[in-house]
Design a protein around this motif. Structure first.
Motif, PDB file in Angstrom:
ATOM      1  N   CYS A  66       0.856  -1.174   0.000  1.00 42.39           N
ATOM      2  CA  CYS A  66       0.000   0.000   0.000  1.00 42.39           C
ATOM      3  C   CYS A  66       0.898   1.233   0.000  1.00 42.39           C
ATOM      4  O   CYS A  66       1.986   1.208   0.581  1.00 42.39           O
ATOM      5  CB  CYS A  66      -0.890   0.011   1.241  1.00 42.39           C
ATOM      6  SG  CYS A  66      -2.181   1.268   1.210  1.00 42.39           S
ATOM      7  N   LEU A  97      -3.363  -0.207   6.240  1.00 40.90           N
ATOM      8  CA  LEU A  97      -3.999   1.093   6.475  1.00 40.90           C
ATOM      9  C   LEU A  97      -3.530   1.696   7.796  1.00 40.90           C
ATOM     10  O   LEU A  97      -3.317   2.911   7.896  1.00 40.90           O
ATOM     11  CB  LEU A  97      -5.523   0.959   6.480  1.00 40.90           C
ATOM     12  CG  LEU A  97      -6.191   0.782   5.130  1.00 40.90           C
ATOM     13  CD1 LEU A  97      -7.681   0.516   5.312  1.00 40.90           C
ATOM     14  CD2 LEU A  97      -5.964   1.989   4.235  1.00 40.90           C
ATOM     15  N   LEU A 114      -8.643   8.803  -0.626  1.00 41.40           N
ATOM     16  CA  LEU A 114      -8.478   7.725  -1.594  1.00 41.40           C
ATOM     17  C   LEU A 114      -9.533   7.799  -2.671  1.00 41.40           C
ATOM     18  O   LEU A 114     -10.577   8.429  -2.515  1.00 41.40           O
ATOM     19  CB  LEU A 114      -8.479   6.351  -0.917  1.00 41.40           C
ATOM     20  CG  LEU A 114      -9.743   5.889  -0.190  1.00 41.40           C
ATOM     21  CD1 LEU A 114     -10.760   5.261  -1.132  1.00 41.40           C
ATOM     22  CD2 LEU A 114      -9.368   4.903   0.895  1.00 41.40           C
ATOM     23  N   THR A 116     -11.378   5.101  -5.612  1.00 42.93           N
ATOM     24  CA  THR A 116     -11.531   3.701  -5.977  1.00 42.93           C
ATOM     25  C   THR A 116     -12.716   3.564  -6.933  1.00 42.93           C
ATOM     26  O   THR A 116     -13.247   4.546  -7.432  1.00 42.93           O
ATOM     27  CB  THR A 116     -11.675   2.814  -4.716  1.00 42.93           C
ATOM     28  OG1 THR A 116     -11.593   1.434  -5.097  1.00 42.93           O
ATOM     29  CG2 THR A 116     -12.957   3.076  -3.964  1.00 42.93           C
ATOM     30  N   TYR A 127     -12.425   0.209   4.001  1.00 38.90           N
ATOM     31  CA  TYR A 127     -12.200   1.636   4.190  1.00 38.90           C
ATOM     32  C   TYR A 127     -13.251   2.239   5.127  1.00 38.90           C
ATOM     33  O   TYR A 127     -12.927   3.038   6.004  1.00 38.90           O
ATOM     34  CB  TYR A 127     -12.205   2.381   2.850  1.00 38.90           C
ATOM     35  CG  TYR A 127     -11.169   1.917   1.863  1.00 38.90           C
ATOM     36  CD1 TYR A 127      -9.903   1.510   2.274  1.00 38.90           C
ATOM     37  CD2 TYR A 127     -11.451   1.877   0.495  1.00 38.90           C
ATOM     38  CE1 TYR A 127      -8.950   1.091   1.355  1.00 38.90           C
ATOM     39  CE2 TYR A 127     -10.496   1.463  -0.419  1.00 38.90           C
ATOM     40  CZ  TYR A 127      -9.259   1.066   0.017  1.00 38.90           C
ATOM     41  OH  TYR A 127      -8.316   0.647  -0.894  1.00 38.90           O
ATOM     42  N   ARG A 128     -14.491   1.848   4.961  1.00 31.67           N
ATOM     43  CA  ARG A 128     -15.559   2.387   5.823  1.00 31.67           C
ATOM     44  C   ARG A 128     -15.357   1.920   7.267  1.00 31.67           C
ATOM     45  O   ARG A 128     -15.515   2.717   8.204  1.00 31.67           O
ATOM     46  CB  ARG A 128     -16.923   1.981   5.287  1.00 31.67           C
ATOM     47  CG  ARG A 128     -17.276   2.760   4.033  1.00 31.67           C
ATOM     48  CD  ARG A 128     -18.721   2.593   3.612  1.00 31.67           C
ATOM     49  NE  ARG A 128     -18.985   3.497   2.501  1.00 31.67           N
ATOM     50  CZ  ARG A 128     -19.508   3.128   1.336  1.00 31.67           C
ATOM     51  NH1 ARG A 128     -19.854   1.866   1.122  1.00 31.67           N
ATOM     52  NH2 ARG A 128     -19.691   4.016   0.380  1.00 31.67           N
ATOM     53  N   PHE A 132     -13.140   5.800   6.944  1.00 31.52           N
ATOM     54  CA  PHE A 132     -13.253   6.661   5.769  1.00 31.52           C
ATOM     55  C   PHE A 132     -14.718   6.978   5.511  1.00 31.52           C
ATOM     56  O   PHE A 132     -15.598   6.132   5.697  1.00 31.52           O
ATOM     57  CB  PHE A 132     -12.660   5.972   4.532  1.00 31.52           C
ATOM     58  CG  PHE A 132     -11.162   6.054   4.443  1.00 31.52           C
ATOM     59  CD1 PHE A 132     -10.546   7.058   3.710  1.00 31.52           C
ATOM     60  CD2 PHE A 132     -10.357   5.124   5.092  1.00 31.52           C
ATOM     61  CE1 PHE A 132      -9.174   7.141   3.617  1.00 31.52           C
ATOM     62  CE2 PHE A 132      -8.977   5.186   5.008  1.00 31.52           C
ATOM     63  CZ  PHE A 132      -8.379   6.202   4.268  1.00 31.52           C
ATOM     64  N   LYS A 151     -10.531  10.252   5.330  1.00 31.21           N
ATOM     65  CA  LYS A 151     -10.560  10.094   6.791  1.00 31.21           C
ATOM     66  C   LYS A 151      -9.826  11.282   7.363  1.00 31.21           C
ATOM     67  O   LYS A 151      -8.634  11.463   7.096  1.00 31.21           O
ATOM     68  CB  LYS A 151      -9.909   8.785   7.224  1.00 31.21           C
ATOM     69  CG  LYS A 151      -9.922   8.600   8.724  1.00 31.21           C
ATOM     70  CD  LYS A 151      -9.342   7.267   9.158  1.00 31.21           C
ATOM     71  CE  LYS A 151      -9.421   7.118  10.674  1.00 31.21           C
ATOM     72  NZ  LYS A 151      -8.911   5.800  11.107  1.00 31.21           N
TER      73      LYS A 151
END
Length: 153
Positions: A66, A97, A114, A116, A127-128, A132, A151
């Motif tokens: 990442c 992350l 980000l 996507t 992510y959620r 985020f 975020k």
């Protein structure tokens, strides 16, 4: 089995490219100009510009990656997250992350950002869960992008 998140080293360059090309191609996405830039020159396009790349290793072998790309507003864009199929389920996405957030906080960044695609349902769910939130559409160099998130730190 030992799993570690380590900083990018020059010997990771081929893996960095192949892991990311694999998920892009598997998703039916074209390799776009920005992809070619960051995959072909991670040192110059990410690290030398104040960014970071983290590699997930299982027993010393790379199994995920990442990046954090420095943004003009002082934030960082999370990008090019990939975990090989046989290493999924080891919580590596979360750990990658977490390393990104720690680096961004240490640098005093106000946010993680980000981009996507809505087809990346597992990534979006991660992510959620990580905190985020969705943003309205933003300018992007990616034709495939139709989801924007951030975020606040």
């Amino acid at each position: 089995m030992t799993v570690a998140i380590v900083p990018f080293r020059p010997d990771h360059a081929a893996m960095w490219r192949s892991f990311n090309e694999a998920w892009l191609i598997a998703g039916g996405y074209a390799l776009e100009a920005k992809d070619q830039l960051v995959l072909g020159d991670p040192q110059g396009s990410i690290l030398d510009r104040g960014g970071f790349i983290f590699i997930a290793e299982r027993d010393g072998a790379p199994v995920g990656c990442c990046s954090l790309m420095a943004m003009a507003d002082g934030g960082y864009e999370v990008g090019k997250m990939a975990v090989v199929e046989d290493a999924r389920g080891l919580n590596l996405g979360w750990r990658l992350l977490d390393a990104c957030e720690a680096a961004a906080r240490a640098a005093g960044a106000p946010r993680l950002y980000l981009e996507t695609n809505q087809a990346q349902t597992h990534a979006i769910a991660l992510y959620r869960r990580f905190g985020f939130l969705d943003l309205p559409p933003q300018p992007t160099p990616y034709a495939r992008c139709d989801v924007w998130m951030e975020k606040r730190l």
